[in-house]
Design a protein around this motif. Structure first.
Motif, mmCIF file in Angstrom:
data_model
loop_
_atom_site.group_PDB
_atom_site.id
_atom_site.type_symbol
_atom_site.label_atom_id
_atom_site.label_comp_id
_atom_site.label_asym_id
_atom_site.label_seq_id
_atom_site.Cartn_x
_atom_site.Cartn_y
_atom_site.Cartn_z
ATOM 1 N N LEU A 1 70.183 54.979 -129.483
ATOM 2 C CA LEU A 1 70.290 55.952 -128.405
ATOM 3 C C LEU A 1 70.050 55.335 -127.037
ATOM 4 O O LEU A 1 70.660 55.737 -126.050
ATOM 5 C CB LEU A 1 69.330 57.111 -128.663
ATOM 6 N N ARG A 2 69.156 54.340 -126.982
ATOM 7 C CA ARG A 2 68.874 53.728 -125.690
ATOM 8 C C ARG A 2 70.141 53.137 -125.073
ATOM 9 O O ARG A 2 70.275 53.045 -123.863
ATOM 10 C CB ARG A 2 67.823 52.641 -125.868
ATOM 11 N N GLN A 3 71.082 52.767 -125.922
ATOM 12 C CA GLN A 3 72.315 52.174 -125.413
ATOM 13 C C GLN A 3 73.235 53.209 -124.767
ATOM 14 O O GLN A 3 74.161 52.848 -124.052
ATOM 15 C CB GLN A 3 73.100 51.480 -126.543
ATOM 16 N N VAL A 4 73.007 54.465 -125.077
ATOM 17 C CA VAL A 4 73.995 55.462 -124.646
ATOM 18 C C VAL A 4 73.398 56.584 -123.805
ATOM 19 O O VAL A 4 73.987 57.649 -123.694
ATOM 20 C CB VAL A 4 74.757 56.082 -125.857
ATOM 21 N N TYR A 5 72.244 56.373 -123.192
ATOM 22 C CA TYR A 5 71.683 57.435 -122.352
ATOM 23 C C TYR A 5 72.578 57.764 -121.169
ATOM 24 O O TYR A 5 72.569 58.869 -120.651
ATOM 25 C CB TYR A 5 70.294 57.038 -121.843
ATOM 26 N N LYS A 6 73.362 56.792 -120.731
ATOM 27 C CA LYS A 6 74.182 57.027 -119.545
ATOM 28 C C LYS A 6 75.540 57.619 -119.908
ATOM 29 O O LYS A 6 76.342 57.912 -119.031
ATOM 30 C CB LYS A 6 74.357 55.719 -118.772
ATOM 31 N N ALA A 7 75.794 57.761 -121.180
ATOM 32 C CA ALA A 7 77.087 58.295 -121.615
ATOM 33 C C ALA A 7 77.159 59.790 -121.304
ATOM 34 O O ALA A 7 76.155 60.402 -120.976
ATOM 35 C CB ALA A 7 77.257 58.048 -123.107
ATOM 36 N N PRO A 8 78.367 60.379 -121.414
ATOM 37 C CA PRO A 8 78.493 61.814 -121.133
ATOM 38 C C PRO A 8 77.528 62.626 -121.983
ATOM 39 O O PRO A 8 77.202 62.247 -123.099
ATOM 40 C CB PRO A 8 79.935 62.125 -121.530
#
Lengths: 620, 256, 401
Positions: free
Chosen positions: A86-93
């Motif tokens: 999840l840390r990799q995708v916090y900035k995702a939509p």
């Protein structure tokens, strides 16, 4: 009187596991805004790990120690998931993370099967609490009383943690305003990790604590997921006391539901949720959501435009290739491609309301299944010809969407999504329960295409024409005045209303249109398979569509098609292997990390970076 | 001159706090009227009531003789009232010209049209509005990438798309560079003259207010305390008192 | 850019699917096997083990028609739509001669409808829905396992002997549960018109709220209870019911409760005294069965479950049918299955030509505890042939071919 007390206590005891799991989910959502579908998997792991630990640790102390071991172990697993995925995708939509958590579900399912084997494990009883206590003459299991005591204790500990400690203050601040935490000089990443630890720990604790009342099995994850979401939503997303009240409410109501309307078990909690949301749109103790995200976190979507001549050529080329598929002389290829087209149509219809309309639906299967059932019922009862049934499927599904939409447009964001889920479950349970008309879960069979379309090749062409036609229609509408109004209503309700656009009505029509198109896909589906069952209305079906849309790229028009095609084909391929869920789960996680804007979104970004893009990106 | 907007005894309170009290005023055709006052004076509340976003507790708002109280925002817009917001509200995922086209489509009552091509609808009208606000050269850029001053001008073009007879501008120059402010208000003044519409605007920048408005109203703690020409307001002791106890504060642009 | 991605995907799909169509020379007879291997592994893995054992034995003894049997096995994912797609692939790409398997009734019904439409043979191994061979039966579908109705009839016979008059039922709220309760009611009422059913409980499948159900049943005060819950639901129901004294002085009948898949997880909490259908593999002395158990234990280092017996018998039936037909042609296989007789570890069975249901029976007995685990005692094998509708009834039930 004694009976009543016994029933009440049974309800309160049932609330324990539900509250523990729900409070963890609520906490995680409140702080990180992640809708964690994998939370049920953490609950399941808590049960399995607790079971194993109880085999090793003896006696009463061993039992409670094993429970704590399980809780902490699951907390750590939560940290691993947060850290690696999840840390990799916090900035995702917004909501993109739910695709990642879906991948985690698949991985945990297969790993649990590998480690603990296929058989259900009956939970050990709590030493010293195996018997009953007689209250007003009625036997009440002593472990129930223990659970009834533990739950408020956990609530108190959480309350203390959140309102009396520095970490708690940060958690509350983050729940209310994410920006503020950054301003306070706190390392947001570690706060999120900590919250994930606590949230997962609670789920694990719930799983371990329910062992003496049940056990550990491989279906627990999905079985509790829906009820936990219901509890979190009724309580108000992010509110732990709310989760407590809702868990007690649902559990106690369920006890009396079982007694007075035994068949209510499937649907009772969804009705309660729908009623609560219609009266209190943000749950019992929830706060109004910050407006305006609607899947638009991160870089704003780029302006869309109709295809230019080169684009049209490419599409025409693809259609020619599709039309030539029958020359491979492989009926299976045609069957697979028929599936791909139907699923693409379904995904594009969800994308229309989710992405263009900003209306995130967790219950889109209601319209797909609704269309399928409409067609099947018409054929089954009044011998409707296929062509008429295919026309009625979208019309009736659209009508259903009008009804459901009328209620849902009162809400926004995640609450809107949860209300669509509730209504989808309502539709599902009506179909499931009303066996005399719908065949219940034995479904409706022998709904085959008309004689002229019964060959695989002809039906493939029919699907190609109708399915691609539907997709083109939706793309056309996206570029029509209505499509502009839809996007306007998503981008800025304030501006749209101030320029004369009736945003609620636009959203209502959007839901109806998307529902009708999903219904068309359902109609095509039923004739391609020859039968329809309530599985087509299940939550899993709605999630499938969500995964496809996000995987393909929510902010692009071709994303849902790419997502649907690739997922269908990859899943068809992988399901040949024994541990296919593990492989598929890992693949989904990998895509989520490598392509945080979906396959198409990230490919386009890469294209822009190396100078292939034609449109002006943000920041230029 | 006739009054295009007649506001009578408008009041609004939030849980006992009187945000706007008994405000009455007229706005004449072709007038550029400024509504000023310190922060929290009730300017935005007033605006939101005029545009139908907040229901007043009492009072009446007549626009061209028609009662606006109780109407939703979109109806008021259909009567011919345009609005810009303190924090710009545009459609970031559309290009500049599409932003204007969307408003034009709504004005021509085609929001529910499923079949025609929006991209080619009302192109000329949209382009004309963009030229009017000086945005023609940016027509095809995504609104998301515009500078703030350009967004304000885009908003003005959108607000003009229904050929309004009244324009409500909430702090039209907030967040803009000083040179841009002058430019934008000059543009507003030109539009008033060319199109014969009326503008009611709120503003913090006193230079802007004194340079461009025909008339000024001062709101303090929800009450209208003064109304008059630039000179009259400058000379009004009550107004001076409100603005930090008098002196030359009107020259100080950070009045709030 | 995005269009290129679409194109790439489509091309990849084409290549993959096209490559899947090249099948090699037919030196084996392929059988398509499908089951919910991931959704309900506890019940389907023993099934697959039984299948594999049978195929190994058949091939070791020279196969059929001089060819070896080859199993093409896939997970139906518990989704009827997937099952139909996989069936199509098995027949058209893998070149199987027939398909068999599936556990869920809805998957079985979807496959049966597919078989009828496409004129391809399907042997339903485990799905229990009565409709499969009755209302929705067709020429191309056969079933091995005794149906819900047959097993309920066997228990109704025992129910009469208990003399209980006031009955309550508890069954999972889905088709199988509803069928079972309806069948039990109708069979029991036929045998004893004086019985009355005073309560029906319908917990959600695998979502039982056991305490609530037990309280509700207690409140109804029945003489006897007919239980259809299984799996995790059963464990919770038994535990809560025992604690709360529901089963004290009450007769309880349990459909499938004695099957090792469901009984064994209960360990020492197995509900003693329940009259159940099940599978006492440990106590069956018939030599054919002893041989099966020995072979199974040798191959898998585990004991057989009901699924194992069904999987094993499924493959035996298919091999016998192919031998009888002397061909792998679908129409000839259908004719061969009609009236097919064979010996199974459970005894001789026949596939009835009138409704395509086999006469495989079930074991009925009473649960007892033996060394900390539940076993069936006083059991007997009930031949399925005695619990099937008459030819006239079948004619009324089944659509004409």
């Amino acid at each position: 009187m004694g009976v009543l007390v016994a029933e009440l206590l049974a309800g309160l005891a049932n609330a324990a596991a539900l509250f523990l799991v729900a409070s963890g989910l609520s906490l995680i959502f409140g702080v990180t805004r992640i809708v964690n579908f994998a939370h049920g998997s953490f609950y399941m792991l808590g049960a399995f790990i607790g079971y194993s630990a109880m085999q090793v640790l003896p006696g009463a102390i061993g039992f409670w120690a094993a429970t704590l071991v399980a809780a902490v172990a699951v907390g750590l697993i939560g940290v691993i998931v947060e850290f690696l995925v999840l840390r990799q995708v916090y900035k995702a939509p917004e909501l993109f993370q739910l695709v990642a958590t879906f991948g985690v579900i698949l991985v945990i399912q297969d790993l649990a099967l590998l480690v603990w084997g296929p058989e259900d494990l009956l939970g050990p009883r709590a030493p010293g609490l195996k018997g009953v206590v007689h209250i007003l003459g009625e036997p009440v299991p002593s472990y129930d009383l223990a659970l009834i005591g533990i739950t408020p204790f956990v609530l108190l500990v959480l309350w203390y943690l959140i309102s009396r400690t520095r970490v708690g203050i940060l958690v509350r601040a983050a729940t209310q305003d994410r920006e503020m935490v950054g301003a306070l000089g706190v390392n947001q990443a570690w706060l999120f990790t900590g919250v994930f630890f606590l949230g997962s720990l609670l789920a694990g604790l719930g799983g371990a604590l329910q062992l003496p009342k049940g056990g550990a099995d491989l279906l627990m994850d999905f079985n509790i997921l829906a009820s936990v979401f219901v509890v979190v939503v009724i309580g108000g997303m992010g509110s732990i006391p709310g989760a407590f009240i809702a868990a007690v409410l649902i559990s106690v109501l369920n006890v009396f539901g079982v007694k007075f309307i035994p068949q209510s078990t499937l649907v009772l909690m969804f009705i309660v949720m729908a009623v609560v949301l219609l009266i209190r749109p943000y749950g019992l103790l929830g706060r109004e959501e910050a407006p305006g995200e609607h899947g638009q976190v991160g870089d704003p979507e780029q302006p869309i435009s109709p295809l230019q001549s080169t684009g049209k050529l490419v599409v025409a080329g693809i259609l020619v290739v599709l039309a030539l598929f029958p020359i491979f002389d492989s009926p299976f290829l045609l069957v697979l491609m028929t599936d791909v087209i139907i699923v693409s149509l379904f995904a594009v219809s969800l994308h229309f309301m989710l992405s263009l309309g900003g209306l995130v639906s967790f219950g889109h299967a209601a319209f797909f299944g609704g269309g399928a059932y409409a067609a099947a019922l018409l054929v089954h009862y009044v011998d409707t010809p296929m062509s008429l049934a295919l026309l009625m499927a979208p019309l009736l599904a659209g009508f259903l969407a009008l009804i459901i939409g009328w209620f849902c447009i009162r809400l926004t964001g995640v609450y809107f999504a949860m209300l669509t889920l509730a209504f989808a479950q309502l539709v599902w349970s009506v179909v499931f329960q009303w066996g005399e008309v719908t065949g219940g879960d034995d479904g409706i069979v022998n709904i085959w295409p008309a004689a002229w379309a019964s060959s695989t090749t002809v039906y493939y062409y029919l699907t190609l024409v109708i399915g691609v036609g539907g997709i083109i229609l939706m793309r056309h509408v996206a570029h029509s005045p209505f499509g502009y109004s839809v996007r306007a209503s998503r981008d800025s309700i304030l501006r749209a209303e101030a320029t004369g656009i009736n945003t609620k009505r636009i959203q209502w029509v959007t839901i109806a249109f998307a529902g009708a198109m999903a219904g068309l896909a359902g109609g095509l589906f039923v004739f391609s398979k020859g039968s329809v069952f309530p599985t087509e209305l299940e939550i899993a079906k709605s999630f499938d569509a969500l995964i496809m849309v996000f995987l393909g790229g929510v902010k692009t028009l071709s994303g849902p098609i790419v997502g649907a095609s690739s997922l269908t084909i990859v899943q068809d391929f992988l399901s040949r292997f024994e541990y296919w869920r593990l492989a598929l789960g890992l693949l989904i996680i990998l895509i989520v990390i490598l392509a945080p804007e979906g396959l198409v979104g990230s490919a386009r970004k890469l294209g822009n970076r190396i100078g292939l893009g034609r449109s002006e990106g943000p920041g230029t | 001159m006739t009054a295009i907007l007649e506001v009578k005894n408008l009041s609004k309170s939030f849980g006992g706090i009187k945000a706007v009290q008994d405000v009455s005023f007229d706005l004449m055709e072709g007038e550029l009227l400024a509504l000023i006052g310190p922060n929290g004076a009730g300017k935005s509340t007033c605006f939101n009531m005029l545009m139908g976003q907040l229901p007043p507790n009492s009072g009446s708002i007549l626009f061209d003789g028609k009662e606006l109280v109780g109407l939703p925002t979109r109806k008021i817009w259909q009567y011919g009232v345009g609005r810009t917001f303190q924090i710009t509200a545009t459609y970031p995922t559309m290009t500049v010209i599409e932003n204007v086209q969307t408003a034009l489509l709504s004005f021509h009552q085609r929001s529910f049209n499923f079949f025609s091509r929006a991209k080619t609808s009302y192109l000329d009208e949209a382009a004309e509005l963009l030229s009017l606000v000086g945005m023609a050269d940016q027509a095809d850029r995504p609104a998301a990438v515009l500078a703030y001053g350009d967004l304000k001008r885009l908003e003005l073009a959108i607000a003009l798309s229904n050929a309004p007879r009244l324009l409500l501008m909430d702090e039209p120059t907030a967040g803009m560079a000083p040179s841009e402010r002058i430019e934008l208000m000059a543009l507003a003044g030109r539009i008033v003259e060319e199109r014969g519409l009326s503008i009611l605007f709120t503003e913090h920048d006193m230079d802007v207010v004194f340079a461009h408005s025909h008339r000024i109203m001062v709101l303090n703690r929800g009450e209208l305390i003064a109304s008059g020409s630039v000179e009259e307001i400058r000379a009004n002791p009550r107004v001076q008192e409100v603005y930090l106890g008098g002196g030359s504060v009107f020259a100080d642009e950070g009045a709030s | 850019m995005k269009l290129k991605t679409v194109l790439a995907t489509v091309l990849a799909a084409t290549t993959f699917a096209a490559s899947a169509t090249f099948s090699f020379a037919e030196d084996t007879i392929k059988i398509g096997d499908m089951n919910s291997y991931k959704r309900l592994p506890a019940f389907t893995i023993p099934y697959k083990n039984g299948v594999d054992l049978a195929v190994e034995e058949i091939n070791a003894s020279g196969g059929v028609l001089g060819k070896q049997i080859e199993i093409v096995s896939r997970d139906d994912q518990g989704k009827p739509g997937e099952a139909v797609k996989i069936a199509e692939e098995m027949f058209t790409s893998d070149g199987v001669v027939m398909i068999s398997g599936s556990l869920f009734s809805h998957v079985g019904l979807a496959l049966s409808s597919y078989a009828g439409q496409k004129k391809r043979l399907y042997l339903a191994a485990e799905p229990l829905a009565d409709a499969l061979v009755w209302q929705k039966g067709n020429r191309y579908t056969f079933r091995l396992r005794p149906s819900t109705n047959m097993q309920a009839a066997m228990l109704a016979e025992q129910a009469v002997k208990t003399g209980a008059k006031k009955w309550a039922t508890i069954a999972p709220n889905y088709a199988y549960g509803k069928d079972a309760v309806a069948a039990f009611k109708s069979e029991l009422t036929k045998l004893d018109p004086e019985v009355e059913f005073i309560a029906e409980q319908w917990p959600g499948l695998f979502k039982i709220d056991a305490a609530a159900e037990v309280q509700a049943l207690k409140a109804a005060e029945p003489d006897a209870i007919f239980n259809v819950t299984f799996g995790g639901d059963l464990a919770k129901f038994v535990r809560e019911g025992t604690l709360r004294g529901l089963f004290e002085d009450r007769t309880v009948l349990g459909l499938l409760t004695g099957e090792p898949e469901y009984l064994d997880p209960l360990k020492d909490e197995a509900p003693v005294g329940w009259i159940v259908t099940g599978y006492p593999w440990y106590a069956i002395e018939d030599p054919a069965h002893k041989k099966f158990v020995a072979a199974y234990e040798a191959k898998w280092d585990d004991y057989p479950r009901v699924g194992s017996l069904v999987g094993y018998t499924t493959m035996l039936s298919i091999a016998e049918a192919i031998k009888k037909a002397g061909s792998t042609d679908t129409e000839e296989l259908v004719e061969a299955f009609k009236g097919l007789e064979l010996d199974t570890p459970a005894g001789p069975i026949t596939y009835r030509s009138q409704d395509h249901q086999s006469t495989l029976g079930a074991y009925v007995g009473t649960i007892s505890l033996d060394e900390g685990k539940g076993v069936m005692v006083d059991w007997s094998y009930k031949d399925g042939a005695n619990y099937q509708p008459t030819d006239e009834e079948v004619k009324k039930l089944r659509p004409a071919e």
